[in-house]
Structure formats: C-alpha cells, structure tokens
Motif scaffolding. Structure first.
Motif, PDB file in Angstrom:
ATOM      1  N   ARG A 195       0.819  -1.211   0.000  1.00 54.28           N
ATOM      2  CA  ARG A 195       0.000   0.000   0.000  1.00 54.28           C
ATOM      3  C   ARG A 195       0.856   1.266   0.000  1.00 54.28           C
ATOM      4  O   ARG A 195       0.546   2.246  -0.647  1.00 54.28           O
ATOM      5  N   TRP A 196       1.984   1.240   0.723  1.00 57.87           N
ATOM      6  CA  TRP A 196       2.808   2.442   0.797  1.00 57.87           C
ATOM      7  C   TRP A 196       3.390   2.808  -0.563  1.00 57.87           C
ATOM      8  O   TRP A 196       3.682   3.980  -0.814  1.00 57.87           O
ATOM      9  N   HIS A 197       3.559   1.830  -1.465  1.00 58.22           N
ATOM     10  CA  HIS A 197       4.039   2.155  -2.820  1.00 58.22           C
ATOM     11  C   HIS A 197       3.037   3.073  -3.514  1.00 58.22           C
ATOM     12  O   HIS A 197       3.425   4.067  -4.142  1.00 58.22           O
ATOM     13  N   GLY A 198       1.768   2.735  -3.412  1.00 56.35           N
ATOM     14  CA  GLY A 198       0.729   3.549  -4.030  1.00 56.35           C
ATOM     15  C   GLY A 198       0.691   4.946  -3.439  1.00 56.35           C
ATOM     16  O   GLY A 198       0.538   5.941  -4.164  1.00 56.35           O
TER      17      GLY A 198
ATOM     18  N   LEU B  75       3.634   6.875  -4.837  1.00 53.10           N
ATOM     19  CA  LEU B  75       3.368   7.285  -6.220  1.00 53.10           C
ATOM     20  C   LEU B  75       2.420   8.467  -6.266  1.00 53.10           C
ATOM     21  O   LEU B  75       2.631   9.423  -7.033  1.00 53.10           O
ATOM     22  N   ASP B  76       1.370   8.445  -5.439  1.00 53.53           N
ATOM     23  CA  ASP B  76       0.445   9.583  -5.363  1.00 53.53           C
ATOM     24  C   ASP B  76       1.175  10.855  -4.943  1.00 53.53           C
ATOM     25  O   ASP B  76       0.950  11.930  -5.509  1.00 53.53           O
TER      26      ASP B  76
ATOM     27  N   ARG C  17       3.550  16.163  -6.733  1.00 50.66           N
ATOM     28  CA  ARG C  17       4.703  17.044  -6.922  1.00 50.66           C
ATOM     29  C   ARG C  17       4.849  17.435  -8.394  1.00 50.66           C
ATOM     30  O   ARG C  17       5.219  18.562  -8.696  1.00 50.66           O
ATOM     31  N   VAL C  18       4.547  16.517  -9.287  1.00 43.50           N
ATOM     32  CA  VAL C  18       4.587  16.830 -10.719  1.00 43.50           C
ATOM     33  C   VAL C  18       3.482  17.822 -11.051  1.00 43.50           C
ATOM     34  O   VAL C  18       3.698  18.814 -11.758  1.00 43.50           O
TER      35      VAL C  18
END
Length: 71
Positions: free
Chosen positions: A36-39, A42-43, A48-49
C-alpha cells in the motif's frame, strides 16, 4: 528457504530463473506484490509533478547532456 546454487549457474540460467520468478510474482495478488505504501508514494510524487515541484526530462536530452559533461 530454498537454496539455489546461483554461483554455479550460467547467465542464461539466472535470467530464466528471474523470468520464472517474475511470472509467478506478477500473477499473485497485487497487494502482496506492491504494498500500500508504494501507491501512497506514487500519489505523493504525482502531486509534486502536478504542482511543478518535480519535472520530467526527455531521456535523449539527458543522455546528450551527460555525454557532453564527460568530454
């Protein structure tokens, strides 16, 4: 734990093992493969983008700039 004699394997054998492992992993439950922490990370990065804090560079431009720096 499985013991594999990696030090006695050829490169081709090692790559075949990697392919087999990835096929097995990718067919499993995605929560187990990608925590879950990967998602969440990524969010965070996408935000930031969106805000302009992070930007993407064209890979060909970056390679060219790095080649010029090494001259």
């Amino acid at each position: 734990m499985v013991s594999i004699p990696v030090d006695r394997m050829t490169l081709r054998e090692k790559l075949e093992i990697i392919d087999l492992l990835w096929s097995s992993i990718s067919s499993e439950n995605s929560e187990e493969v990608s925590p879950r922490w990967h998602g969440k990370e990524l969010d965070r990065r996408l935000k930031r983008v969106d805000t302009g804090e992070s930007v993407f560079e064209d890979w060909d431009v970056v390679k060219r700039e790095l080649q010029e720096l090494s001259r």
